[in-house]
Design a protein around this motif. Structure first.
Motif, PDB file in Angstrom:
ATOM      1  N   ALA A 116       0.985  -1.151  -0.057  1.00 14.68           N
ATOM      2  CA  ALA A 116       0.077   0.029   0.298  1.00 14.68           C
ATOM      3  C   ALA A 116       0.684   1.442  -0.079  1.00 14.68           C
ATOM      4  O   ALA A 116       0.142   2.311  -0.045  1.00 14.68           O
ATOM      5  N   GLY A 117       2.387   0.944   0.025  1.00 11.47           N
ATOM      6  CA  GLY A 117       3.002   2.392  -0.311  1.00 11.47           C
ATOM      7  C   GLY A 117       3.081   3.263   1.246  1.00 11.47           C
ATOM      8  O   GLY A 117       2.799   2.766   2.252  1.00 11.47           O
ATOM      9  N   TYR A 118       3.685   4.513   1.084  1.00  8.33           N
ATOM     10  CA  TYR A 118       3.934   5.148   2.191  1.00  8.33           C
ATOM     11  C   TYR A 118       3.349   6.726   2.010  1.00  8.33           C
ATOM     12  O   TYR A 118       3.648   7.120   0.640  1.00  8.33           O
ATOM     13  N   LYS A 151      -9.822   5.587   4.640  1.00  5.51           N
ATOM     14  CA  LYS A 151      -9.781   4.065   4.794  1.00  5.51           C
ATOM     15  C   LYS A 151      -8.769   3.437   3.972  1.00  5.51           C
ATOM     16  O   LYS A 151      -8.611   2.215   4.265  1.00  5.51           O
ATOM     17  N   GLY A 152      -8.033   4.179   3.253  1.00  2.00           N
ATOM     18  CA  GLY A 152      -7.041   3.447   2.486  1.00  2.00           C
ATOM     19  C   GLY A 152      -7.303   2.998   1.197  1.00  2.00           C
ATOM     20  O   GLY A 152      -8.468   3.493   0.537  1.00  2.00           O
ATOM     21  N   ILE A 153      -6.701   1.844   0.589  1.00  2.00           N
ATOM     22  CA  ILE A 153      -6.859   1.390  -0.736  1.00  2.00           C
ATOM     23  C   ILE A 153      -7.866   0.561  -0.917  1.00  2.00           C
ATOM     24  O   ILE A 153      -7.879  -0.780   0.003  1.00  2.00           O
ATOM     25  N   PRO A 154      -9.030   0.218  -1.901  1.00  2.00           N
ATOM     26  CA  PRO A 154      -9.710  -0.906  -1.846  1.00  2.00           C
ATOM     27  C   PRO A 154      -9.339  -1.979  -2.095  1.00  2.00           C
ATOM     28  O   PRO A 154      -8.319  -2.021  -3.266  1.00  2.00           O
ATOM     29  N   LEU A 193     -13.295  -4.250   1.645  1.00  2.00           N
ATOM     30  CA  LEU A 193     -12.110  -4.339   2.365  1.00  2.00           C
ATOM     31  C   LEU A 193     -11.215  -3.329   1.974  1.00  2.00           C
ATOM     32  O   LEU A 193     -10.888  -2.976   0.537  1.00  2.00           O
ATOM     33  N   THR A 194     -10.280  -2.540   2.671  1.00  2.79           N
ATOM     34  CA  THR A 194      -9.545  -1.555   2.265  1.00  2.79           C
ATOM     35  C   THR A 194      -8.227  -1.728   3.185  1.00  2.79           C
ATOM     36  O   THR A 194      -8.069  -2.352   4.247  1.00  2.79           O
ATOM     37  N   ILE A 195      -7.359  -1.115   2.650  1.00  6.60           N
ATOM     38  CA  ILE A 195      -5.779  -1.382   3.308  1.00  6.60           C
ATOM     39  C   ILE A 195      -5.142  -0.123   3.462  1.00  6.60           C
ATOM     40  O   ILE A 195      -5.253   0.758   2.393  1.00  6.60           O
ATOM     41  N   LYS A 196      -4.353  -0.010   4.794  1.00  5.92           N
ATOM     42  CA  LYS A 196      -4.018   1.607   5.015  1.00  5.92           C
ATOM     43  C   LYS A 196      -2.237   1.551   4.528  1.00  5.92           C
ATOM     44  O   LYS A 196      -1.793   0.442   4.623  1.00  5.92           O
ATOM     45  N   ALA A 197      -2.132   2.502   3.996  1.00  6.91           N
ATOM     46  CA  ALA A 197      -0.697   2.949   3.760  1.00  6.91           C
ATOM     47  C   ALA A 197       0.007   3.099   5.061  1.00  6.91           C
ATOM     48  O   ALA A 197      -0.412   3.553   5.964  1.00  6.91           O
TER      49      ALA A 197
END
Length: 297
Positions: free
Chosen positions: A77-79, A92-95, A104-108
């Motif tokens: 997900a990078g920084y 919420k971050g990246i789907p 579902l999402t993911i945080k950088a």
């Protein structure tokens, strides 16, 4: 605020069902991303999250944070780079479609490019701590302690520094001659504080850290203290070295972590005359994630 948070680190997995902003259920395992084949991580997520049983609901949003978003995780997900606005931590971050029936999402993570510093997971603890504490310097303590400075006037995170005291402690005790052949270890406040004092003296006299760490072995071999207290002395030494490196002296630091670690950092800080407050990591994490989801209320 109803959601499922997954705090997925290198060594451990933890899924938390949050209902009305409060922890309703937790499942955890030792299936950290560093212990599993990367291609198996989606299946592991599916299996682990259903262990919530009746607390699992396919309609609930699921958010991933920690090393799950790294280059060894389920998705890189990078920084986000410092200086970084507090508000930037609240997205919420990246789907990640197609892995779960849930949204579902993911945080950088966050990074300080000039210092080659990176951080994943602790930034969500920081987000919660910003609302639970009025401190301007925070340290999320653990295997790799993350020291973070914030500018409350500009509402920004300004600096990030990693002090890997926890990992160094483990390596020295388990994989070096310093810990070779030690008997079962015992905690002693007296010997912990002896380690704290040793670190303070070494710092004042500008002694080399690598030399002082080896001298832990010399101290118990030559009888300064019983070998059963070697780990305790080393813990005090490394904790104090971290404090004397990262603490700004003139202002209080808010330590975030597990209760057992917080007790040690608080003890060492008070012994050195360094002001501090403490927050449990889980409390800070949920407060931070609640901020992410509060606009859904």
């Amino acid at each position: 605020m109803n959601y499922i948070a997954v705090d997925w680190g290198t060594s451990n997995f933890r899924a938390i069902r949050v209902t009305d902003g409060q922890i309703a259920a937790i499942v955890q395992s030792d299936q950290g991303v560093g212990r599993c084949q990367r291609e198996m991580l989606p299946l592991i997520l599916q299996q682990q999250i259903t262990r919530l049983g009746d607390d699992y609901n396919q309609q609930l949003p699921v958010i991933l944070c920690g090393m799950a978003g790294s280059n060894i995780g389920i998705y890189d997900a990078g920084y986000q780079s410092l200086p970084l606005a507090f508000s930037a931590l609240q997205d919420k971050g990246i789907p990640l479609p197609g892995i779960l029936p849930n949204p579902l999402t993911i945080k950088a993570g966050i990074s300080s490019v000039a210092e080659w510093e990176v951080c994943r997971g602790e930034e969500m603890q920081l987000l919660g701590a910003l609302y639970l504490s009025d401190a301007r310097v925070f340290s999320a303590v653990g295997t790799h302690s993350k020291w973070l400075t914030v500018d409350r006037d500009r509402q920004q995170i300004t600096t990030l520094c990693t002090l890997m005291s926890g990992e160094l402690y483990s390596l020295l005790l388990n994989h070096s001659v310093v810990g070779k052949g030690l008997p079962p270890q015992t905690f002693s406040r007296e010997h912990f504080l002896t380690g704290v004092d040793s670190a303070a003296l070494a710092k004042a006299e500008q002694r080399d850290l690598m030399t002082e760490l080896f001298r832990c072995r010399g101290r118990y071999i030559l009888g300064q203290f019983d070998a059963a207290y070697a780990a305790c002395w080393l813990s005090g030494f490394l904790t104090a070295h971290e404090l004397l490196t990262g603490h700004p002296r003139q202002q209080s630091v808010c330590f975030i972590g597990a209760s057992s670690l917080l007790e040690h950092y608080q003890l060492a800080s008070h012994h050195l005359g360094l002001p501090c407050t403490t927050l449990l990591a889980e409390e800070a994490l949920i407060a931070g994630l609640n901020k992410v989801f509060e606009h859904d209320v």
